[in-house]
Motif scaffolding. Structure first.
Motif, PDB file in Angstrom:
ATOM      1  N   VAL A   1       4.602   6.978   1.963  1.00 37.40           N
ATOM      2  CA  VAL A   1       5.232   5.697   2.306  1.00 37.40           C
ATOM      3  C   VAL A   1       6.689   5.906   2.734  1.00 37.40           C
ATOM      4  O   VAL A   1       7.138   5.383   3.762  1.00 37.40           O
ATOM      5  CB  VAL A   1       5.157   4.716   1.121  1.00 37.40           C
ATOM      6  N   VAL A   2       7.434   6.696   1.942  1.00 39.12           N
ATOM      7  CA  VAL A   2       8.846   6.928   2.263  1.00 39.12           C
ATOM      8  C   VAL A   2       8.974   7.737   3.555  1.00 39.12           C
ATOM      9  O   VAL A   2       9.853   7.479   4.378  1.00 39.12           O
ATOM     10  CB  VAL A   2       9.553   7.654   1.095  1.00 39.12           C
ATOM     11  N   ASN A   3       8.072   8.701   3.736  1.00 38.57           N
ATOM     12  CA  ASN A   3       8.111   9.496   4.960  1.00 38.57           C
ATOM     13  C   ASN A   3       7.776   8.621   6.176  1.00 38.57           C
ATOM     14  O   ASN A   3       8.345   8.800   7.265  1.00 38.57           O
ATOM     15  CB  ASN A   3       7.133  10.663   4.870  1.00 38.57           C
ATOM     16  N   HIS A   4       6.848   7.671   5.981  1.00 39.67           N
ATOM     17  CA  HIS A   4       6.522   6.730   7.064  1.00 39.67           C
ATOM     18  C   HIS A   4       7.753   5.911   7.427  1.00 39.67           C
ATOM     19  O   HIS A   4       8.022   5.665   8.618  1.00 39.67           O
ATOM     20  CB  HIS A   4       5.389   5.811   6.621  1.00 39.67           C
ATOM     21  N   ARG A   5       8.524   5.514   6.411  1.00 36.13           N
ATOM     22  CA  ARG A   5       9.753   4.780   6.691  1.00 36.13           C
ATOM     23  C   ARG A   5      10.724   5.632   7.513  1.00 36.13           C
ATOM     24  O   ARG A   5      11.375   5.140   8.437  1.00 36.13           O
ATOM     25  CB  ARG A   5      10.420   4.347   5.390  1.00 36.13           C
ATOM     26  N   LEU A   6      10.832   6.928   7.171  1.00 34.57           N
ATOM     27  CA  LEU A   6      11.717   7.823   7.924  1.00 34.57           C
ATOM     28  C   LEU A   6      11.276   7.932   9.388  1.00 34.57           C
ATOM     29  O   LEU A   6      12.110   7.968  10.296  1.00 34.57           O
ATOM     30  CB  LEU A   6      11.730   9.216   7.280  1.00 34.57           C
ATOM     31  N   GLN A   7       9.952   7.974   9.598  1.00 30.95           N
ATOM     32  CA  GLN A   7       9.445   8.059  10.972  1.00 30.95           C
ATOM     33  C   GLN A   7       9.763   6.785  11.759  1.00 30.95           C
ATOM     34  O   GLN A   7      10.118   6.852  12.941  1.00 30.95           O
ATOM     35  CB  GLN A   7       7.932   8.311  10.955  1.00 30.95           C
TER      36      GLN A   7
ATOM     37  N   THR B   1       9.793  -3.801  11.817  1.00 30.42           N
ATOM     38  CA  THR B   1       8.949  -3.000  10.910  1.00 30.42           C
ATOM     39  C   THR B   1       9.770  -2.394   9.790  1.00 30.42           C
ATOM     40  O   THR B   1       9.371  -2.397   8.617  1.00 30.42           O
ATOM     41  CB  THR B   1       8.243  -1.892  11.700  1.00 30.42           C
ATOM     42  N   LEU B   2      10.952  -1.865  10.142  1.00 32.26           N
ATOM     43  CA  LEU B   2      11.808  -1.242   9.128  1.00 32.26           C
ATOM     44  C   LEU B   2      12.284  -2.273   8.110  1.00 32.26           C
ATOM     45  O   LEU B   2      12.347  -1.980   6.906  1.00 32.26           O
ATOM     46  CB  LEU B   2      13.006  -0.583   9.817  1.00 32.26           C
ATOM     47  N   LYS B   3      12.593  -3.468   8.582  1.00 35.60           N
ATOM     48  CA  LYS B   3      13.026  -4.522   7.664  1.00 35.60           C
ATOM     49  C   LYS B   3      11.910  -4.877   6.695  1.00 35.60           C
ATOM     50  O   LYS B   3      12.159  -5.063   5.486  1.00 35.60           O
ATOM     51  CB  LYS B   3      13.445  -5.748   8.472  1.00 35.60           C
ATOM     52  N   ARG B   4      10.682  -4.961   7.191  1.00 39.94           N
ATOM     53  CA  ARG B   4       9.551  -5.279   6.327  1.00 39.94           C
ATOM     54  C   ARG B   4       9.302  -4.159   5.312  1.00 39.94           C
ATOM     55  O   ARG B   4       9.016  -4.424   4.133  1.00 39.94           O
ATOM     56  CB  ARG B   4       8.304  -5.507   7.174  1.00 39.94           C
ATOM     57  N   LEU B   5       9.443  -2.918   5.754  1.00 33.28           N
ATOM     58  CA  LEU B   5       9.270  -1.791   4.831  1.00 33.28           C
ATOM     59  C   LEU B   5      10.320  -1.819   3.725  1.00 33.28           C
ATOM     60  O   LEU B   5      10.016  -1.608   2.544  1.00 33.28           O
ATOM     61  CB  LEU B   5       9.354  -0.465   5.599  1.00 33.28           C
ATOM     62  N   ASP B   6      11.580  -2.082   4.106  1.00 39.96           N
ATOM     63  CA  ASP B   6      12.668  -2.075   3.123  1.00 39.96           C
ATOM     64  C   ASP B   6      12.577  -3.240   2.152  1.00 39.96           C
ATOM     65  O   ASP B   6      12.958  -3.116   0.977  1.00 39.96           O
ATOM     66  CB  ASP B   6      14.025  -2.110   3.847  1.00 39.96           C
ATOM     67  N   ASN B   7      12.076  -4.366   2.637  1.00 37.55           N
ATOM     68  CA  ASN B   7      12.035  -5.552   1.788  1.00 37.55           C
ATOM     69  C   ASN B   7      10.775  -5.655   0.949  1.00 37.55           C
ATOM     70  O   ASN B   7      10.788  -6.304  -0.111  1.00 37.55           O
ATOM     71  CB  ASN B   7      12.164  -6.819   2.645  1.00 37.55           C
ATOM     72  N   GLN B   8       9.676  -5.031   1.394  1.00 37.51           N
ATOM     73  CA  GLN B   8       8.410  -5.198   0.699  1.00 37.51           C
ATOM     74  C   GLN B   8       7.782  -3.870   0.267  1.00 37.51           C
ATOM     75  O   GLN B   8       7.633  -3.605  -0.929  1.00 37.51           O
ATOM     76  CB  GLN B   8       7.428  -5.966   1.600  1.00 37.51           C
TER      77      GLN B   8
ATOM     78  N   PRO C   1      10.111  -1.113  -1.974  1.00 38.30           N
ATOM     79  CA  PRO C   1      10.310  -1.508  -3.384  1.00 38.30           C
ATOM     80  C   PRO C   1       9.018  -1.460  -4.195  1.00 38.30           C
ATOM     81  O   PRO C   1       9.023  -1.034  -5.362  1.00 38.30           O
ATOM     82  CB  PRO C   1      10.846  -2.938  -3.277  1.00 38.30           C
ATOM     83  N   LEU C   2       7.903  -1.908  -3.593  1.00 40.30           N
ATOM     84  CA  LEU C   2       6.626  -1.877  -4.305  1.00 40.30           C
ATOM     85  C   LEU C   2       6.195  -0.447  -4.588  1.00 40.30           C
ATOM     86  O   LEU C   2       5.718  -0.132  -5.691  1.00 40.30           O
ATOM     87  CB  LEU C   2       5.564  -2.597  -3.470  1.00 40.30           C
ATOM     88  N   SER C   3       6.394   0.447  -3.606  1.00 35.11           N
ATOM     89  CA  SER C   3       6.020   1.845  -3.800  1.00 35.11           C
ATOM     90  C   SER C   3       6.878   2.498  -4.878  1.00 35.11           C
ATOM     91  O   SER C   3       6.378   3.275  -5.703  1.00 35.11           O
ATOM     92  CB  SER C   3       6.161   2.607  -2.482  1.00 35.11           C
ATOM     93  N   LYS C   4       8.175   2.189  -4.879  1.00 35.61           N
ATOM     94  CA  LYS C   4       9.060   2.749  -5.915  1.00 35.61           C
ATOM     95  C   LYS C   4       8.664   2.279  -7.298  1.00 35.61           C
ATOM     96  O   LYS C   4       8.665   3.058  -8.261  1.00 35.61           O
ATOM     97  CB  LYS C   4      10.503   2.334  -5.623  1.00 35.61           C
ATOM     98  N   GLU C   5       8.307   1.003  -7.402  1.00 34.49           N
ATOM     99  CA  GLU C   5       7.908   0.470  -8.702  1.00 34.49           C
ATOM    100  C   GLU C   5       6.597   1.105  -9.172  1.00 34.49           C
ATOM    101  O   GLU C   5       6.447   1.460 -10.356  1.00 34.49           O
ATOM    102  CB  GLU C   5       7.754  -1.058  -8.604  1.00 34.49           C
TER     103      GLU C   5
END
Length: 394
Positions: A355-361, A312-319, A322-326
């Motif tokens: 989105v970023v907070n979800h990644r932290l969780q 899940t973390l790999k998918r968040l970091d790769n997809q 980046p989309l949320s930052k853009e």
């Protein structure tokens, strides 16, 4: 100092360490050779002729002699009991680490959330200052400025809540480690995956070979095995050797006497103790199987969580990230160009924050799985270090 250094000062660990000395002392007492006995006797015998009296004095000394293997089996039992006490200490430390590691991981999450919040605060403050300037120039509505101000204040309140939670976690960590002068600036809040994450079969092998709980119950079984051997050795009776010097004062004769005696094991053959230890041995075998079963299940769960959250973390970091930052960057550009409203910009900021907070969780859940695997395979846990005013990076 790492967490192991902190945990070993806990009173429960010191109690377990002292218990090892208790076990050693009791075993040493059990191994002492029996003391000799000395006796003095005096008797006076009269015959029918009252004019004659014979009196005898006797001095005797006796010593039980161990002829069976009980000193050897007793020493083996001592070594097994000391090893069992040592492994009890190791398990105590392991259990404390199991309580400390989740607190540390929450501190890691707390630090990451504060870092994220700082970034959002900086962006929101820059936006607020820009809106104030535009509002003073009549180029922006005061309502828009007020909305940004509200969002900025909410971020400040969230920071205060995170700082309160951080202090509560530090206090909990102090109680668990016994280090009441522990402060936040002594924490190295950087958690990284160690080399422990090998193949699943290798993790199972490490688990069965090194887990303190499993080693402890095996050590208890070893103690019972040695107790059975020792009980069998105790069934071999000691021979008591007695030497006496006697003097008959009437006949003026000196005598030297030698005697041997030993008990006959007709009724007490240690059969009750042996039966009890045999039953205890069977119970220990069942306990070992039960502990192995539970630990394997824990390992399966931790490994499953590790694989899932890592994916899940790999998918968040790769997809997703980046989309949320853009989207976040484009929203600011479009707002500055007057193409979207403050409402739309704030919604985009909040969405990116979520989105970023979800990644932290997810990263927190992954770290929990890694920590569980490390503890299950007896690998080094999280670390602390002494520093001055350092909050992570050196």
């Amino acid at each position: 100092a790492d967490l192991m250094t902190l945990v070993i000062h806990h009173p429960r660990v010191r109690i377990a360490e002292k218990q090892t000395f208790v076990v050693r002392g009791e075993a040493d007492q059990r191994l002492l050779y029996p003391n000799p006995r000395i006796g003095i006797e005096a008797e006076e015998l009269s015959d029918h002729d009252l004019s004659r009296t014979d009196s005898t004095s006797r001095v005797k000394i006796s010593q039980p002699v161990i002829v069976g293997p009980r000193r050897r089996t007793g020493n083996q039992l001592k070594q097994a009991e000391i090893a069992g006490s040592y492994f009890e200490t190791i398990r105590t430390i392991h259990d404390l680490l199991g309580q400390v590691a989740p607190i540390y991981l929450r501190l890691v999450l707390n630090a990451d959330e504060l870092t994220l919040l700082s970034s959002l605060e900086a962006d929101m403050l820059a936006l607020l200052e820009r809106q104030k300037t535009r509002s003073e120039a009549g180029a922006a509505a005061e309502l828009d400025t007020a909305l940004i101000r509200v969002e900025y204040d909410l971020l400040l309140q969230e920071r205060d809540e995170l700082l309160r939670a951080q202090q509560q976690l530090i206090n909990h960590l102090r109680r668990l480690t016994g280090f009441y002068d522990l402060t936040y600036d002594k924490l190295d809040l950087a958690y990284s995956e160690s080399d422990v994450m090998g193949p699943h079969s290798e993790l199972v092998e490490q688990l069965l070979a090194t887990h303190p709980h499993l080693i402890q119950v095996r050590a208890k079984r070893d103690i019972v095995v040695e107790k059975i051997s020792h009980e069998k050795a105790l069934n071999v009776p000691d021979v008591e050797v007695e030497i006496a010097y006697a003097r008959n004062h009437g006949s003026d004769e000196n005598l030297v006497e030698l005697g041997l005696s030993m008990p006959l094991n007709l009724f007490d053959r240690r059969q009750g103790s042996l039966a009890a230890y045999q039953s205890q041995l069977a119970a220990n075998d069942e306990l070992i199987h039960a502990v192995e079963w539970d630990l394997r299940a824990d390992l399966e769960d931790a490994h499953s969580r590790y694989v899932s959250y890592k994916s899940t973390l790999k998918r968040l970091d790769n997809q997703t990230i980046p989309l949320s930052k853009e989207t976040y960057r484009q929203a600011f550009d479009r707002f500055q160009a007057g193409k979207i409203s403050v409402f739309e910009l704030i919604n985009t900021i909040q969405s990116h924050h979520q989105v970023v907070n979800h990644r932290l969780q997810i990263e927190f859940q992954l770290n929990q799985a890694i920590s569980s695997l490390q503890l299950l395979t007896a690998s080094p846990a999280v670390k602390l270090y002494e520093s001055k005013g350092t909050t992570g990076d050196e």
